[in-house]
Design a protein around this motif. Structure first.
Motif, PDB file in Angstrom:
ATOM      1  N   ALA A   9      14.028  -1.292  29.080  1.00 60.80           N
ATOM      2  CA  ALA A   9      15.501  -0.991  29.300  1.00 60.80           C
ATOM      3  C   ALA A   9      16.373  -2.132  29.585  1.00 60.80           C
ATOM      4  O   ALA A   9      17.382  -2.241  28.986  1.00 60.80           O
ATOM      5  CB  ALA A   9      15.918   0.124  30.337  1.00 60.80           C
ATOM      6  N   ASP A  10      15.878  -2.964  30.331  1.00 58.01           N
ATOM      7  CA  ASP A  10      16.709  -4.001  30.921  1.00 58.01           C
ATOM      8  C   ASP A  10      16.737  -4.934  29.298  1.00 58.01           C
ATOM      9  O   ASP A  10      17.850  -5.478  29.221  1.00 58.01           O
ATOM     10  CB  ASP A  10      16.134  -5.060  32.078  1.00 58.01           C
ATOM     11  CG  ASP A  10      16.256  -4.232  33.306  1.00 58.01           C
ATOM     12  OD1 ASP A  10      17.252  -3.394  33.195  1.00 58.01           O
ATOM     13  OD2 ASP A  10      15.618  -4.630  34.335  1.00 58.01           O
ATOM     14  N   ALA A  11      15.630  -5.168  28.888  1.00 57.02           N
ATOM     15  CA  ALA A  11      15.611  -5.856  27.578  1.00 57.02           C
ATOM     16  C   ALA A  11      16.617  -5.430  26.492  1.00 57.02           C
ATOM     17  O   ALA A  11      17.088  -6.362  25.960  1.00 57.02           O
ATOM     18  CB  ALA A  11      14.079  -6.259  27.016  1.00 57.02           C
ATOM     19  N   GLY A  18      23.923  -8.621  27.552  1.00 59.32           N
ATOM     20  CA  GLY A  18      23.742  -9.294  28.788  1.00 59.32           C
ATOM     21  C   GLY A  18      24.028  -8.375  29.955  1.00 59.32           C
ATOM     22  O   GLY A  18      23.589  -6.934  29.731  1.00 59.32           O
ATOM     23  N   PHE A  19      24.280  -8.906  30.991  1.00 54.46           N
ATOM     24  CA  PHE A  19      24.087  -8.176  32.404  1.00 54.46           C
ATOM     25  C   PHE A  19      25.559  -6.850  32.129  1.00 54.46           C
ATOM     26  O   PHE A  19      25.342  -5.976  32.785  1.00 54.46           O
ATOM     27  CB  PHE A  19      24.539  -8.745  33.468  1.00 54.46           C
ATOM     28  CG  PHE A  19      23.200  -9.632  34.101  1.00 54.46           C
ATOM     29  CD1 PHE A  19      21.965  -8.827  34.525  1.00 54.46           C
ATOM     30  CD2 PHE A  19      23.059 -11.118  33.561  1.00 54.46           C
ATOM     31  CE1 PHE A  19      20.850  -9.604  34.639  1.00 54.46           C
ATOM     32  CE2 PHE A  19      21.909 -11.626  33.767  1.00 54.46           C
ATOM     33  CZ  PHE A  19      20.846 -10.764  34.511  1.00 54.46           C
ATOM     34  N   GLY A  21      25.919  -5.154  29.507  1.00 55.82           N
ATOM     35  CA  GLY A  21      25.140  -4.312  28.550  1.00 55.82           C
ATOM     36  C   GLY A  21      24.528  -3.212  29.570  1.00 55.82           C
ATOM     37  O   GLY A  21      24.536  -2.234  29.589  1.00 55.82           O
ATOM     38  N   ILE A  22      23.769  -4.044  30.873  1.00 50.16           N
ATOM     39  CA  ILE A  22      23.148  -3.455  31.746  1.00 50.16           C
ATOM     40  C   ILE A  22      24.038  -2.270  32.499  1.00 50.16           C
ATOM     41  O   ILE A  22      23.969  -1.049  32.805  1.00 50.16           O
ATOM     42  CB  ILE A  22      22.242  -4.091  32.916  1.00 50.16           C
ATOM     43  CG1 ILE A  22      21.113  -4.857  31.850  1.00 50.16           C
ATOM     44  CG2 ILE A  22      21.896  -3.360  33.856  1.00 50.16           C
ATOM     45  CD1 ILE A  22      20.500  -5.755  32.900  1.00 50.16           C
ATOM     46  N   ALA A  23      25.284  -2.801  32.893  1.00 51.19           N
ATOM     47  CA  ALA A  23      26.350  -2.418  33.491  1.00 51.19           C
ATOM     48  C   ALA A  23      26.750  -1.122  32.805  1.00 51.19           C
ATOM     49  O   ALA A  23      27.063  -0.059  33.071  1.00 51.19           O
ATOM     50  CB  ALA A  23      27.291  -3.243  33.898  1.00 51.19           C
ATOM     51  N   ALA A  24      27.105  -1.196  31.640  1.00 52.56           N
ATOM     52  CA  ALA A  24      27.524  -0.313  30.660  1.00 52.56           C
ATOM     53  C   ALA A  24      26.392   0.925  30.363  1.00 52.56           C
ATOM     54  O   ALA A  24      26.904   2.180  30.592  1.00 52.56           O
ATOM     55  CB  ALA A  24      27.875  -0.896  29.161  1.00 52.56           C
ATOM     56  N   ALA A  25      25.213   0.763  30.287  1.00 47.17           N
ATOM     57  CA  ALA A  25      24.172   1.686  30.176  1.00 47.17           C
ATOM     58  C   ALA A  25      24.053   2.407  31.679  1.00 47.17           C
ATOM     59  O   ALA A  25      23.902   3.791  31.452  1.00 47.17           O
ATOM     60  CB  ALA A  25      22.736   1.076  29.709  1.00 47.17           C
ATOM     61  N   GLU A  26      24.106   1.584  32.600  1.00 50.03           N
ATOM     62  CA  GLU A  26      23.951   2.500  34.037  1.00 50.03           C
ATOM     63  C   GLU A  26      25.034   3.175  34.108  1.00 50.03           C
ATOM     64  O   GLU A  26      25.156   4.461  34.777  1.00 50.03           O
ATOM     65  CB  GLU A  26      24.002   1.190  35.210  1.00 50.03           C
ATOM     66  CG  GLU A  26      22.482   0.596  35.251  1.00 50.03           C
ATOM     67  CD  GLU A  26      22.746  -0.184  36.399  1.00 50.03           C
ATOM     68  OE1 GLU A  26      23.701  -0.662  37.012  1.00 50.03           O
ATOM     69  OE2 GLU A  26      21.554  -0.639  36.827  1.00 50.03           O
TER      70      GLU A  26
END
Length: 201
Positions: A9-11, A18-19, A21-26
């Protein structure tokens, strides 16, 4: 000691942005979980105010999470929220009056209405459970407890065939997903390492 799902998921999210993208997914996953909570509350004939209160009871968990460092295995918290509506739907096969009519009509056209609906949601629940277990085993255990509560509710109300059928659908879905995951790691020659670092350590 983290499951492979965390790194996948992180990759994927870092590749997307970038980070950020992680924030948007969360944020997207939390939004999906919020909808699941609201629809589950409405399915249980709770008022809108009660659903909002339930949501506000959950928010402190998020505040605590980010305060101590945004632990990646806590993706499972949002997945747990997403599981609420499927869990409630497994208890009741009736058409869902809380959903928009267009959604109900579309579900009916694709064979997801009536008696088949609980089994479709059981498969979805199993997919969420597998995803959570692949994040971290102890987070995945929450889904096992939730599923056990559903099974006990069905059995205590005398719906033995329903319980057995849903359990079979869930087991087959979970085993299929687990099998695909195991085959991939076996083909890479690291299945033993996966088992040890994710579950045995």
């Amino acid at each position: 000691i983290k499951g492979p799902g965390i790194f996948l998921a992180d990759a994927a999210c870092i590749t997307l942005g970038g980070f950020a993208g992680i924030a948007a997914a969360e944020a997207a996953l939390f939004f999906a979980g919020t909808l699941s909570l609201v629809y589950a509350a409405r399915r249980l004939s709770m008022s809108g105010a009660a659903a909002v209160c339930a949501l506000f009871l959950l928010l402190p968990f998020y505040l605590t999470r980010y305060f101590y460092g945004n632990m990646t295995e806590d993706w499972a918290f949002s997945l747990a929220l997403c599981s609420l509506y499927p869990a409630v739907r497994m208890l009741d096969p009736a058409p869902d009056a809380s959903l928009p009519r267009a959604a109900v009509k579309a579900a009916s056209e694709h064979g997801l209405s009536g008696e088949f609906t609980p089994f479709a949601f059981a498969a979805l629940f199993s997919a969420l459970m597998f995803t959570a277990a692949s994040m971290r085993l102890n987070n995945g255990a929450f889904f096992g407890a939730e599923f056990l509560a559903v099974m006990l509710s069905l059995v205590s109300s005398g719906r033995f065939m329903r319980a057995a059928s849903i359990a079979a659908v869930s087991a087959l879905t979970f085993l299929a997903l687990s099998g695909c995951c195991a085959l991939y790691f076996h083909s890479e020659g690291v299945l033993d390492e996966l088992v040890y670092y994710s579950f045995g350590i």
